[in-house]
Design a protein around this motif. Structure first.
Motif, PDB file in Angstrom:
ATOM      1  N   UNK A   1       0.856  -1.235   0.016  1.00  0.00           N
ATOM      2  CA  UNK A   1       0.020  -0.109  -0.107  1.00  0.00           C
ATOM      3  C   UNK A   1       0.896   1.257  -0.053  1.00  0.00           C
ATOM      4  N   UNK A   2       2.153   1.051   0.206  1.00  0.00           N
ATOM      5  CA  UNK A   2       2.999   2.308  -0.025  1.00  0.00           C
ATOM      6  C   UNK A   2       2.812   3.253   1.119  1.00  0.00           C
ATOM      7  N   UNK A   3       2.943   2.703   2.317  1.00  0.00           N
ATOM      8  CA  UNK A   3       2.645   3.676   3.280  1.00  0.00           C
ATOM      9  C   UNK A   3       3.749   3.647   4.421  1.00  0.00           C
ATOM     10  N   UNK A   4       5.015   3.427   3.845  1.00  0.00           N
ATOM     11  CA  UNK A   4       6.392   3.424   4.809  1.00  0.00           C
ATOM     12  C   UNK A   4       6.563   4.671   5.312  1.00  0.00           C
ATOM     13  N   UNK A   5       6.038   5.834   4.825  1.00  0.00           N
ATOM     14  CA  UNK A   5       6.094   7.116   5.352  1.00  0.00           C
ATOM     15  C   UNK A   5       5.624   7.263   6.735  1.00  0.00           C
ATOM     16  N   UNK A   6       4.830   6.482   7.250  1.00  0.00           N
ATOM     17  CA  UNK A   6       4.238   6.457   8.568  1.00  0.00           C
ATOM     18  C   UNK A   6       5.379   6.353   9.620  1.00  0.00           C
ATOM     19  N   UNK A   7       6.256   5.607   9.223  1.00  0.00           N
ATOM     20  CA  UNK A   7       7.507   5.518  10.521  1.00  0.00           C
ATOM     21  C   UNK A   7       8.009   6.886  10.735  1.00  0.00           C
ATOM     22  N   UNK A   8       7.745   7.845  10.048  1.00  0.00           N
ATOM     23  CA  UNK A   8       8.539   9.354  10.037  1.00  0.00           C
ATOM     24  C   UNK A   8       7.980   9.698  11.314  1.00  0.00           C
ATOM     25  N   UNK A   9       6.827   9.274  11.952  1.00  0.00           N
ATOM     26  CA  UNK A   9       5.961   9.762  12.891  1.00  0.00           C
ATOM     27  C   UNK A   9       6.753   9.533  14.306  1.00  0.00           C
ATOM     28  N   UNK A  10       7.597   8.457  14.300  1.00  0.00           N
ATOM     29  CA  UNK A  10       8.356   8.298  15.303  1.00  0.00           C
ATOM     30  C   UNK A  10       9.873   9.101  15.352  1.00  0.00           C
ATOM     31  N   UNK A  11       9.992   9.796  16.250  1.00  0.00           N
ATOM     32  CA  UNK A  11      11.035  10.704  16.468  1.00  0.00           C
ATOM     33  C   UNK A  11      12.262   9.805  16.846  1.00  0.00           C
ATOM     34  N   UNK A  12      13.498  10.418  16.583  1.00  0.00           N
ATOM     35  CA  UNK A  12      14.691   9.901  16.946  1.00  0.00           C
ATOM     36  C   UNK A  12      14.903   9.725  18.250  1.00  0.00           C
TER      37      UNK A  12
END
Length: 564
Positions: A113-124
């Motif tokens: 589904x190409x939703x890998x961008x959701x990982x960006x919501x977890x800050x370093x």
């Protein structure tokens, strides 16, 4: 796979072979140790290290990623399954594989589904806090195994286990700190010295196994891994129909963490390889396939390991063929007689786990965040505390929630600067930071964030405060150079502000509106109702409204409010 297999050159083969051998030697004790962390028999750790890297090689985009068991994912597996089944039972093993299957399906679906961008919501910082908390939990959980008994007052110490476990721990810590420098002083090449230090655990494990056999430590009560079944894992299709719902939420969380951990390691190594391109959605597919493969061969959830991947890279891996060689060697180790693995002492495995996870206690992110942004530092500490006090899953949820809270809090309080002109130029800067000139009756404000329902009221309140502070203002210019979007709520807020200013005899103007924002405003009523003008730049607004138009500036640069 074809992307690296088609152009494969013979020159890359020696590096892939050497890396495959080195990682296989590292993987045997590490995989068995992480299986123990997950509450599973040690042999399951090897099972989970054969098929997953082969499947990842088919779809993954990192050439040096080593996929298999990993400490944090093993801990999450144990914390998920402990309330559902007793560790070591057949049901526990079935649920571990079922958890891997669900996690794999989640990852695979996200990739498709190409939703890998959701990982960006977890800050370093939150990720670092989770890692720190998990490392402490894992290390503490291994102390009982390290000393061969519970940590309680009045309990008789089991000295053979303590001596073996603590001795292994000291040797591993010494090798971690001093072995590589020692090898370099002996004129061993730097890369070989670093790899050699990473292989210290296999040397310590082999030495401990020799002591177990020579000194009869099993008869003295030292626990070992016991018999490891000979042969490759069979096809596993067993599931528990009663536990699908209970495993679904943890599977979502574990899948999320699998992707984050894997991508962080892959990105670090990609930079070392000169900017190797990673495709996040294909990484999701590769990791999903790896976890499904682990489930079908009696394993448990797996991910890319930063430590093994780093060793793989340092040992000369050029392509995923190195991981395929590692998998082949591990399969060979199971096909050959495995009686020697039964002598592996659990105190030494516990020492291996403790040293491995202590290497995850990197406080540099905390130090940087503490000096740079206290909100991020507090989020890090809260996440680590959540893992320690509430458990792994709750700690992750606390981290994600804090990331969202910090993001919303910052977005709801955008920076707004009072602008003045730098003398003799057309540049406008914050009057609190620069010696910039202003003019009576003209107030220029720059809003440094997009306008949306969460911050429009705060922006309007700040504008009112500045108007009170700048009594006599006749012209208010909102410089929107940093505004990338204005939602419907913010649009209504600007219309209300315009009406309020009109009643107070203040004209509201807009300047430096970005093209996409202007396109949206053209479809609204704001520009038709605007009691001021729309200016191409802040300099043109200054020239016209301050009554000091620069020579040669065309009047047409100021657009009528209703005709943008």
């Amino acid at each position: 796979m074809l992307e690296w297999l088609r152009p494969y050159r013979r020159a890359a083969l020696p590096g892939d072979i050497s890396a495959g051998i080195v990682v296989a030697m590292m993987m045997i004790p590490q995989g068995m140790a992480y299986a123990l962390v997950a509450g599973l028999p040690p042999a399951v750790g090897i099972y989970a290290s054969i098929i997953p890297p082969l499947l990842y090689a088919l779809f993954g985009t990192s050439t040096t990623q080593s996929v298999g068991p990993m400490a944090i994912i093993s801990l999450m597996t144990a914390s998920t399954l402990a309330p559902l089944a007793t560790p070591g039972t057949a049901l526990y093993g079935v649920l571990a594989a079922q958890l891997a299957l669900l996690s794999g399906l989640v990852l695979l679906l996200c990739g498709l589904l190409r939703i890998g961008f959701l990982a960006n919501f977890f800050s370093r910082p939150v990720m670092s806090g989770f890692t720190i908390g998990s490392a402490i939990v894992i290390a503490w959980g291994q102390l009982r195994t390290l000393i061969g008994g519970p940590i309680e007052l009045g309990m008789r110490p089991h000295w053979p286990s303590i001596l073996l476990g603590v001795g292994s721990l000291v040797l591993l810590l010494a090798a971690r700190s001093h072995l590589a420098p020692l090898l370099r002083r002996l004129r061993v090449p730097a890369a070989a010295a670093d790899v050699g230090s990473k292989l210290a655990p296999i040397a310590v494990v082999l030495g401990a196994m020799a002591l177990v056999q020579q000194l009869g430590l099993v008869q003295m009560g030292v626990a070992t891994t016991g018999a490891v079944p000979t042969g490759l894992p069979g096809l596993n299709l067993a599931t528990s129909s009663q536990h699908w719902q209970a495993l679904l939420q943890p599977a979502l969380l574990i899948g999320f963490m699998v992707f984050l951990i894997s991508m962080s390691g892959a990105q670090a190594l990609a930079l070392k390889r000169g900017g190797e391109k990673l495709v996040s959605n294909r990484e999701l597919v590769g990791l999903g396939a790896a976890n499904i493969g682990s489930a079908l061969t009696g394993g448990f959830p797996v991910t890319g390991s930063l430590s093994r991947s780093a060793v793989n890279f340092a040992a000369g891996a050029n392509t995923q063929l190195a991981s395929m060689i590692t998998a082949g060697l591990l399969a060979l180790a199971l096909v050959l007689p495995t009686g020697w693995l039964a002598l592996l002492p659990l105190p030494t495995l516990a020492a291996t786990i403790i040293v491995a996870v202590l290497g995850m206690l990197d406080l540099s992110t905390l130090r940087t965040a503490w000096h740079y942004d206290r909100a991020d530092a507090l989020a890090l500490l809260a996440t680590a505390g959540g893992v320690l006090l509430l458990g792994v899953e709750a700690g992750v949820l606390v981290g994600v929630a804090l990331s969202m809270v910090v993001l919303i809090w910052r977005a709801s309080r955008p920076h707004i600067a009072v602008l003045g002109r730098i003398h003799g130029t057309e540049h406008f800067r914050n009057v609190e930071r620069y010696s910039a000139e202003t003019t009576p009756g003209l107030l220029m404000l720059r809003v440094d964030a997009g306008l949306f329902f969460g911050n429009v009221d705060a922006v309007n309140e700040r504008i009112d405060e500045e108007l009170v502070a700048h009594a006599g203002t006749r012209h208010l210019v909102l410089v929107l150079s940093a505004v990338n979007a204005i939602d419907t709520s913010a649009l209504f807020g600007l219309e209300e502000l315009n009406s309020s200013l009109n009643r107070r005899g203040v004209l509201m103007h807009l300047a430096e509106v970005k093209g996409p924002v202007m396109d949206r405003l053209k479809e609204s009523d704001l520009l038709g109702k605007l009691n001021g003008q729309v200016f191409l730049s802040a300099a043109i607004a200054w020239d016209q409204l301050a009554g000091s138009r620069a020579a040669g500036t065309p009047a047409a640069a100021a657009q009528p409010a209703g005709k943008p």
